[in-house]
Design an enzyme around this catalytic site. Structure first.
Site, PDB file in Angstrom:
ATOM      1  N   CYS A  25       0.861  -1.176   0.000  1.00  8.59           N
ATOM      2  CA  CYS A  25       0.000   0.000   0.000  1.00  8.59           C
ATOM      3  C   CYS A  25       0.899   1.228   0.000  1.00  8.59           C
ATOM      4  CB  CYS A  25      -0.865   0.012   1.250  1.00  8.59           C
ATOM      5  SG  CYS A  25      -2.615   0.073   0.929  1.00  8.59           S
ATOM      6  N   ILE A  26       0.516   2.268  -0.701  1.00 10.39           N
ATOM      7  CA  ILE A  26       1.323   3.487  -0.730  1.00 10.39           C
ATOM      8  C   ILE A  26       0.385   4.685  -0.796  1.00 10.39           C
ATOM      9  CG2 ILE A  26       1.584   3.414  -3.250  1.00 10.39           C
ATOM     10  CD1 ILE A  26       4.425   4.594  -2.808  1.00 10.39           C
ATOM     11  N   GLN A  30       0.415  16.294  -1.596  1.00 14.12           N
ATOM     12  CA  GLN A  30       0.414  15.783  -2.955  1.00 14.12           C
ATOM     13  C   GLN A  30       0.824  16.865  -3.941  1.00 14.12           C
ATOM     14  OE1 GLN A  30      -3.437  14.008  -3.656  1.00 14.12           O
ATOM     15  NE2 GLN A  30      -3.055  12.299  -2.262  1.00 14.12           N
ATOM     16  N   ARG A  31       1.305  16.428  -5.111  1.00 14.88           N
ATOM     17  CA  ARG A  31       1.763  17.309  -6.187  1.00 14.88           C
ATOM     18  C   ARG A  31       2.969  18.152  -5.755  1.00 14.88           C
ATOM     19  NH1 ARG A  31      -1.668  17.311 -10.348  1.00 14.88           N
ATOM     20  NH2 ARG A  31      -0.659  19.158 -11.209  1.00 14.88           N
ATOM     21  N   ARG A  32       3.768  17.595  -4.854  1.00 13.37           N
ATOM     22  CA  ARG A  32       4.976  18.291  -4.404  1.00 13.37           C
ATOM     23  C   ARG A  32       6.209  17.393  -4.503  1.00 13.37           C
ATOM     24  NH1 ARG A  32       3.150  20.651   1.354  1.00 13.37           N
ATOM     25  NH2 ARG A  32       5.414  21.011   1.504  1.00 13.37           N
ATOM     26  N   GLY A  33       6.070  16.247  -5.159  1.00 16.21           N
ATOM     27  CA  GLY A  33       7.209  15.361  -5.370  1.00 16.21           C
ATOM     28  C   GLY A  33       7.382  14.300  -4.307  1.00 16.21           C
ATOM     29  N   GLU A  62       2.136  -3.977  -5.407  1.00 18.45           N
ATOM     30  CA  GLU A  62       0.989  -4.882  -5.437  1.00 18.45           C
ATOM     31  C   GLU A  62      -0.107  -4.282  -6.294  1.00 18.45           C
ATOM     32  OE1 GLU A  62      -2.146  -5.859  -2.069  1.00 18.45           O
ATOM     33  OE2 GLU A  62      -0.299  -6.979  -1.712  1.00 18.45           O
TER      34      GLU A  62
END
Length: 521
Positions: free
Chosen positions: A377-378, A385-388, A411
Site C-alpha cells: 500500500c502506498i 500531494q503534487r509536491r514530489g 501490489e
C-alpha cells in the site's frame, strides 16, 4: 417532470457540478442514498464514469428532474442456493470499464528539426535453452553491422536494445498516452514479432504485469493481501462516512469510506493525534490526549534522514495500535485496497517532515513478508500531494530493494493516481539510464533488459511494459530498436529539472530483515 419526492435510491439523472475549470456541467449521476434533515431532502450522488472521491451530498435544486431514469426491476432468477431473488437496479448499472487501446495514426516528423547523429545501442535477445526457438526470432547475438545505420536527417535518437533470456513481447495495441509531450514527433508502432502473437491487455494487465514463468508479462494476480474484494461492496461502503479529519495543522476531507467506529461518523470533525494517530471525538479530548502523549515521531526506527525528510520503519506486530490507526487513516484515501486489523505480517515505512514541534507524517508505504512485492500500500496525504513526495516514496521503496538485492514491483491493482506516479517514476528512471549511456571504442553502447532491471531494481516486466507504454520499442530487420523522439528527450529533461527531491543512498541506514527470525527482532 418528476417530483422531488419520487427520487429514490437507484435513480439516475443529470446533476449540476463545477468542473476543474470552474464551469457548470451536468454529468449523469446515480442516487445512492436519500436523507431528510429538518424537512430538507439531501441526495448522495455518484457521478457515472467519475472517481468515487467526487461523490457528494446535493440538494434537490441541483437535480435535473426532467431527465430522470427510474430503476427497473430485474426478473426473478434462481440464486446459487436455489432461491428466487430480485433487486432493483438502475439503467446501465454495469458501467463499462474497458480501456481503448487502439493505436493513433502516426504523425509526420516536424519539419526543420534535426538532432545530432543518432545514438544507437544494441540490445540482444537470447532465448532460454529449455525453450525452442520461435521462427523469425533471433536466437544468436546480432552483430552491430546489422543495425540500422545513422541517418543525419532523422529527428529521433535510436537506441538498439537486447536482453539475454528475456524476449520483449512487442504489442501493436499498446496505449499511446505518455507522461511526456509528443507534439510534432513521428511515432512508429511496435512491430509484432514474427511467429508470435500477443493479445492486447486492458488497464492493470500489460502495464501492471506480474511474474510469468516464461518471462512474458501476464495478467496481475488479484490476490494480494490488501486487494479489495469488490464483490462485497454494499451501499454503506460506497458512501463516505467521515465528513472531515483534523490532523495537526491540516484539515482533510476524506475521499472514501473508512471503518471508523460508528459513533464517530456523525461528528462534523474527527480529531487525530498527528504523532500516534489516535482518533478522538472532540478538540477538548485531543488537547487532553496531547498532554499525555509522549510521541513526537512515529514509533519505530529512523532509517533515513536528509534535511527535514525522515523515514521510520514500523513493525506491524510490535506497534499494532499505531499500524491499525494508520490503516484507518489511509483507507479514507484508498478505495482499491481493503483494511485488515491484523497488521502482524506488515512493515510500514512512514515518511515525515521535521520542524520544531516534531516529525509530521507526510505519507507511507507498507510491504508484506510473504509476498514478492516491494510495496503493498502506498499513500501521500492530500496536503502533500503534487509536491514530489509520491515519487520520493516510490524511489525509497526501490532503494530498499537495491539493498536487499531484489527487484520489486507494487501490489496490484494500483489506484489511478498511484498508476500515474509509478508510470512517471519508471519512465524517468529508465530514460535517465538510456540517455546516460556512452559508447566505447567508437562502437554502439549496449544494454540489456536484465541490466536495466538490476541497476534500477525495477522488475523486468515493468521495464518492458514501460517501454511499450512510451511506444519506444521497434522491431526492425531482426533487432529491437528503442527510438527516443525529440519530444521524449525534451520532456524528460524538463521533468528532471522539476524533480528536486531525491533519495540519497548515503543517508540510508537499513539492514534487510530475515523474516524467518522475526521473533528475535
Amino acid at each position: 417532470m418528476a417530483e422531488v419526492g419520487e427520487v429514490t435510491e437507484g435513480c439516475r439523472l443529470p446533476v449540476l457540478r463545477r468542473n476543474q475549470d470552474n464551469e457548470d456541467e451536468w454529468p449523469l449521476a446515480e442516487i445512492l442514498s436519500v436523507k431528510d434533515i429538518s424537512g430538507r431532502k439531501l441526495f448522495y450522488v455518484h457521478y457515472i464514469d467519475f472517481n468515487k472521491r467526487l461523490d457528494e451530498w446535493v440538494t434537490h435544486d441541483r437535480l435535473d428532474l426532467k431527465k430522470i431514469q427510474f430503476p427497473k426491476k430485474e426478473a426473478k432468477t434462481p440464486t446459487k442456493n436455489g432461491l428466487p431473488g430480485s433487486r432493483p437496479s438502475s439503467p446501465e448499472r454495469e458501467v463499462r470499464k474497458t480501456l481503448d487501446l487502439s493505436l493513433q495514426p502516426a504523425s509526420t516528423p516536424a519539419s526543420g528539426k534535426t538532432l545530432p547523429i543518432p545514438v544507437q545501442i544494441t540490445l540482444r535477445f537470447n532465448l532460454p535453452k529449455e525453450r525452442e526457438a520461435v521462427p523469425g526470432e533471433p536466437d544468436q547475438p546480432l552483430s552491430s553491422s546489422s543495425c540500422v545505420q545513422p541517418n543525419h536527417r532523422t529527428t529521433k535518437r535510436k537506441v538498439e536494445v537486447v536482453s539475454p533470456a528475456t524476449p520483449v513481447p512487442a504489442s501493436t495495441e499498446t496505449t499511446q498516452a505518455s507522461v511526456f509531450p509528443q507534439n510534432g514527433s513521428a511515432r512508429r508502432a511496435v512491430a509484432a514479432q514474427p511467429g508470435r502473437k500477443r493479445k492486447s491487455n486492458c488497464l492493470g494487465t500489460d502495464e501492471d504485469s506480474q511474474d510469468s514463468s516464461d518471462g512474458i508479462p501476464s495478467a496481475p494476480r488479484m490476490t494480494g493481501s490488501l486487494v479489495s474484494d469488490r464483490s462485497h461492496d454494499d451501499i454503506i461502503t460506497r458512501m463516505k462516512n467521515i465528513e472531515c479529519i483534523e490532523l495537526g495543522r491540516h484539515r482533510l476531507k476524506p475521499w472514501y469510506f473508512s471503518p471508523y467506529p460508528q459513533e464517530l461518523t456523525t461528528l462534523p470533525v474527527l480529531y487525530l493525534c498527528e504523532f500516534c494517530l489516535k482518533y478522538v471525538k472532540s478538540l477538548k479530548c485531543l488537547q487532553r490526549h496531547l498532554t499525555k502523549c509522549d510521541l513526537r515521531h512515529p514509533p519505530g526506527n529512523e532509517i533515513y534522514r536528509k534535511g527535514t525528510i525522515s523515514f521510520f520503519e514500523i513493525d506491524g506486530r510490535k506497534n499494532k495500535s499505531y499500524s491499525q490507526n494508520l490503516c484507518l487513516l489511509a483507507k479514507c484515501f484508498l478505495d482499491h485496497k481493503t483494511l485488515y486489523y491484523d497488521t502482524d505480517p506488515f512493515l510500514f515505512y512512514v515518511m515525515t517532515e521535521y520542524d520544531c514541534k516534531g516529525f509530521h507524517i507526510v505519507g507511507y508505504f507498507s510491504k508484506e513478508s510473504t509476498e514478492d512485492y516491494n510495496v503493498a500500500c502506498i499513500l501521500t496525504l492530500p496536503p502533500y500531494q503534487r509536491r514530489g513526495y509520491g515519487k520520493l516514496l516510490i524511489e525509497f521503496s526501490y532503494e530498499l530493494s537495491k539493498v536487499e538485492g531484489k527487484t520489486g514491483t507494487p501490489e496490484k491493482p494500483l489506484s489511478d493516481l498511484g498508476l500515474l506516479s509509478y508510470r512517471s517514476y519508471w519512465s524517468q528512471t529508465i530514460l535517465e539510464i538510456l540517455m546516460n549511456l556512452k559508447s566505447e571504442n567508437g562502437e554502439r553502447p549496449q544494454i540489456t533488459i536484465n541490466e536495466i532491471s538490476e541497476i534500477t531494481s525495477i522488475k523486468k516486466e515493468d521495464v518492458i511494459s514501460t517501454l511499450q507504454y512510451l511506444n519506444l520499442i521497434n522491431y526492425y530487420k531482426g533487432q529491437y530498436i528503442l527510438t527516443l523522439s525529440e519530444d521524449i528527450v525534451d520532456g524528460h529533461e524538463r521533468a528532471m529539472l522539476k524533480r528536486i527531491l531525491r533519495i540519497d543512498s548515503k543517508c540510508l541506514h537499513f539492514t534487510p530483515k530475515d523474516w524467518s527470525k522475526r521473533g528475535k527482532w
